[in-house]
Design an enzyme around this catalytic site. Structure first.
Site: not given
Length: 287
Positions: A69, A90, A105, A161-162
């Protein structure tokens, strides 16, 4: 001389798992259109040459999936504003002799929310009035969804987010509306969340479940998961157990396909219960 039938594709590496040919094949048959949509496996080092050869190969365009992408973003000659903000493409098509790129998306996710929750979901969940939309994960899907929610005008978006650094990087999309928090802080932010969205692989078949107690969420909140194998992730099951609307990941896959089909084959298709049932049956058959 007869005009050749439109040809379209989905390209990725690997690609055998893609349900896109089933989706587009369903629509071609439904509309009685002559055309083809095929899977093509192209490794990253061969992708630029593949894109440069699209016109000569007779393609009207196609879909691009992992890991191409970002490369498609760089190779498209004309980008939509949405694709520019997301930094990934995409959907490719030719228009006025040039290769155009978009990222569907974001509208695909929003269209699925509208179909699942009703068009008034921003008001119903409270996110239009100041409750947060909390996005778990900071990858490409998270970025696309954040851009879609920003386009919708939501005033308050939170990303966790981690890797805190990746989450922090997404605040650049709109520093006044997007805030990054530590992964461990997610439970503390649930009471102010109207829409919770999982874009991580947690809950996917073969992955660990997303361990999150949804009890603090407001009673009007909705929960969405972009994972669609399985359709009912542990997160969605927990949401339903609490009586909250749960939005699965399959609809995003179906709705994001609509704009490309319209570009390549000249007809705007609809996401119908029959199409969904066909894809669900295929998923279950391969489960």
């Amino acid at each position: 001389m007869t005009t050749p039938h439109p040809r379209a594709f989905v390209v990725g590496h690997p690609i055998a798992h893609s349900r896109s040919p089933l989706i587009h094949g369903h629509w071609l048959a439904e509309h009685g259109l002559a055309g083809t949509y095929e899977r093509i496996d192209v490794p990253p080092d061969a992708f630029p040459a593949f894109v440069r050869g699209l016109r000569e190969a007779g393609f009207a365009g196609g879909n691009v999936t992992i890991p191409h992408k970002e490369a498609a973003f760089r190779l498209a000659e004309v980008l939509t504003l949405r694709a520019e903000r997301i930094g990934a493409v995409n959907t490719l098509w030719f228009e006025d002799g040039r290769l155009h790129g978009d990222n569907t998306d974001a509208p695909g996710f929003l269209a699925h929310l509208d179909a699942s929750l009703g068009a008034a979901w921003p008001e119903a969940t409270g996110v239009a009035g100041g409750r947060a939309a909390l996005v778990l994960g900071a990858g490409g899907a998270a970025r696309a969804i954040l851009v879609g929610l920003l386009e919708l005008g939501l005033p308050r978006l939170i990303v966790a987010n981690r890797s805190a650094e990746r989450a922090e990087s997404l605040t650049a999309l709109d520093p006044t509306r997007v805030t990054a928090i530590a992964w461990g802080s997610v439970p503390a932010h649930l009471p102010e969340t109207g829409l919770l969205i999982n874009t991580t692989a947690l809950g996917m078949a073969g992955q660990d479940a997303l361990a999150l107690d949804l009890a603090p969420l407001p009673g009007e909140a909705a929960v969405a998961d972009i994972v669609y194998v399985p359709l009912e992730t542990p997160l969605l099951a927990a949401a339903r157990a609490r009586g909250l609307p749960a939005v699965d990941g399959l609809g995003m896959l179906l709705h994001q396909a609509v704009p490309g089909f319209a570009r390549w084959f000249g007809r705007t298709p609809h996401v119908t219960p029959a199409l969904r049932a066909r894809i669900v049956a295929d998923l279950e058959g391969h489960g």
